[in-house]
Design a protein around this motif. Structure first.
Motif, PDB file in Angstrom:
ATOM      1  N   UNK A 196       0.658  -1.019  -0.027  1.00  0.00           N
ATOM      2  CA  UNK A 196       0.055  -0.122  -0.092  1.00  0.00           C
ATOM      3  C   UNK A 196       0.816   1.199  -0.032  1.00  0.00           C
ATOM      4  N   UNK A 197       2.090   1.151   0.585  1.00  0.00           N
ATOM      5  CA  UNK A 197       3.153   2.462   0.561  1.00  0.00           C
ATOM      6  C   UNK A 197       3.339   2.976  -0.883  1.00  0.00           C
ATOM      7  N   UNK A 204       0.554  11.186  -2.690  1.00  0.00           N
ATOM      8  CA  UNK A 204       1.368  12.396  -2.300  1.00  0.00           C
ATOM      9  C   UNK A 204       1.982  13.014  -3.528  1.00  0.00           C
ATOM     10  N   UNK A 205       2.470  12.278  -4.688  1.00  0.00           N
ATOM     11  CA  UNK A 205       3.048  12.867  -5.635  1.00  0.00           C
ATOM     12  C   UNK A 205       2.003  13.504  -6.690  1.00  0.00           C
ATOM     13  N   UNK A 206       0.774  13.495  -6.317  1.00  0.00           N
ATOM     14  CA  UNK A 206      -0.398  14.021  -7.090  1.00  0.00           C
ATOM     15  C   UNK A 206      -0.673  13.198  -8.496  1.00  0.00           C
ATOM     16  N   UNK A 207      -0.453  11.707  -8.424  1.00  0.00           N
ATOM     17  CA  UNK A 207      -0.665  11.034  -9.684  1.00  0.00           C
ATOM     18  C   UNK A 207      -2.139  10.775  -9.527  1.00  0.00           C
ATOM     19  N   UNK A 208      -2.653  10.547 -10.586  1.00  0.00           N
ATOM     20  CA  UNK A 208      -4.135  10.249 -10.814  1.00  0.00           C
ATOM     21  C   UNK A 208      -4.393   8.661 -11.079  1.00  0.00           C
ATOM     22  N   UNK A 209      -5.633   8.435 -10.936  1.00  0.00           N
ATOM     23  CA  UNK A 209      -6.057   6.779 -10.893  1.00  0.00           C
ATOM     24  C   UNK A 209      -5.333   6.013 -11.931  1.00  0.00           C
ATOM     25  N   UNK A 210      -5.291   6.733 -13.304  1.00  0.00           N
ATOM     26  CA  UNK A 210      -4.864   6.060 -14.668  1.00  0.00           C
ATOM     27  C   UNK A 210      -3.334   6.021 -14.384  1.00  0.00           C
ATOM     28  N   UNK A 211      -2.640   7.210 -14.023  1.00  0.00           N
ATOM     29  CA  UNK A 211      -1.355   7.396 -13.631  1.00  0.00           C
ATOM     30  C   UNK A 211      -0.891   6.120 -12.553  1.00  0.00           C
ATOM     31  N   UNK A 212      -1.397   5.689 -11.547  1.00  0.00           N
ATOM     32  CA  UNK A 212      -1.181   4.845 -10.553  1.00  0.00           C
ATOM     33  C   UNK A 212      -1.254   3.575 -11.093  1.00  0.00           C
ATOM     34  N   UNK A 213      -2.351   3.181 -12.015  1.00  0.00           N
ATOM     35  CA  UNK A 213      -2.648   2.022 -12.664  1.00  0.00           C
ATOM     36  C   UNK A 213      -1.542   1.730 -13.602  1.00  0.00           C
ATOM     37  N   UNK A 214      -1.155   2.668 -14.363  1.00  0.00           N
ATOM     38  CA  UNK A 214      -0.108   2.638 -15.474  1.00  0.00           C
ATOM     39  C   UNK A 214       1.375   2.309 -15.011  1.00  0.00           C
ATOM     40  N   UNK A 215       1.642   3.013 -13.985  1.00  0.00           N
ATOM     41  CA  UNK A 215       3.074   3.109 -13.705  1.00  0.00           C
ATOM     42  C   UNK A 215       3.180   2.104 -12.456  1.00  0.00           C
TER      43      UNK A 215
END
Length: 307
Positions: A196-197, A204-215
């Motif tokens: 989860x970290x 905290x870095x401002x990533x969106x849901x798609x960016x989190x999923x993609x990266x």
């Protein structure tokens, strides 16, 4: 007692007990070894031998060398069955894995009754290969089936999805996609292993849901995707029950649902051409082996492991 005498005594004891231990080990392994030879290795070797013969189950096989394999080069129905099977694999497997991953991501967000949802969504994988569900699917996509009834409510005239060569194969692909439960459960298990970290740092870095999923999500579950991909490709190449029931065992209409396994079955048990059927089985093994080898080679470029 001297040290050398004690060592000789220990060696003698080991020499006495080792044969007994070996016999006990082989005794416990014997059921598995017998099953391996009689049920697995024996039929494999027998089918390889039969692939070089002309055999109809009623007479002794006669050796014909490579004639069965040469015969494949001019077999139009074999080419049709290969085309149908390749379309089924190329379309069905990615669609099934994509749906399974999407559902797994939704379930991974946490919700009440997760165990119930997981069980309900896994159920199609248990039933999808059964004769009963294949018959039900044939009724749903029939001329008077549920699909056409729903279309009729909105003023759209339905077609015979199963009886039309343009759509018959896609109805079976839809059945394959519907059985997404098994890869979904595996995806869900993989998603639960991501710390989860990682997600907290991305937020905290401002990533969106798609960016989190993609990266984050997608790279970390590439080993799970690879595992599911290999298993589902192998399973799709061996699909039989759905095509047999939906087409009535003929591969129709116009051979549009003539899967490779169905054609093999027709040759072996319909025409009693067991020699040619054995050769077809080895061709299927070769095709699956090639696809698996390609997947393992390509995995080095897109599958990422922790180490």
């Amino acid at each position: 007692m001297s040290v050398s005498t004690e060592l000789r005594r220990l060696r003698a004891g080991r020499a006495t007990t080792r044969p007994t231990s070996d016999r006990s080990a082989y005794g416990f392994l014997s059921p598995w070894l017998i099953g391996l030879v009689v049920i697995t290795a024996g039929p494999i070797v027998a089918s390889l031998v039969l692939s070089f013969t002309d055999y109809n189950l009623l007479q002794d096989p006669s050796w014909i060398g490579l004639d069965n394999f040469r015969r494949m080069l001019s077999d139009d129905r074999l080419r049709q069955s290969l085309w149908v099977t390749f379309v089924y694999v190329v379309l069905g497997v990615p669609l099934q894995l994509g749906l399974a991953l999407a559902i797994a991501v939704l379930l991974n967000r946490g919700m009440r009754g997760l165990a119930l949802y997981r069980s309900v969504l896994y159920l199609p994988s248990l039933l999808g290969g059964s004769v009963a569900v294949a018959i039900l699917w044939r009724q749903i996509f029939g001329t008077e089936g549920l699909i056409n009834q729903v279309l009729g409510f909105v003023g759209i005239e339905g077609i015979g999805w199963i009886s039309d060569p343009r759509t018959a194969l896609y109805s079976i692909i839809a059945l394959h996609v519907w059985t997404f439960g098994a890869p979904m459960v595996i995806f869900l298990a993989g998603l639960r292993q991501i710390p989860a970290s990682y997600y907290e740092a991305a937020v905290v870095d401002g990533a969106g849901r798609w960016q989190v999923f993609r990266h984050i999500t997608l790279p970390l579950i590439t080993p799970i995707i690879f595992f599911n991909l290999v298993l589902q490709i192998i399973s799709a190449f061996q699909a039989f029950t759905q095509a047999f029931i939906v087409s009535g065992g003929t591969g129709g209409p116009s051979d549009s649902t003539l899967f490779f396994t169905l054609y093999l079955y027709e040759k072996g048990f319909g025409e009693l051409d067991m020699g040619y059927a054995a050769a077809l089985a080895w061709l299927l093994l070769l095709i699956i082996g090639v696809f698996t080898a390609i997947n393992f080679y390509a995995a080095r470029f897109w599958v990422f492991y922790d180490d």
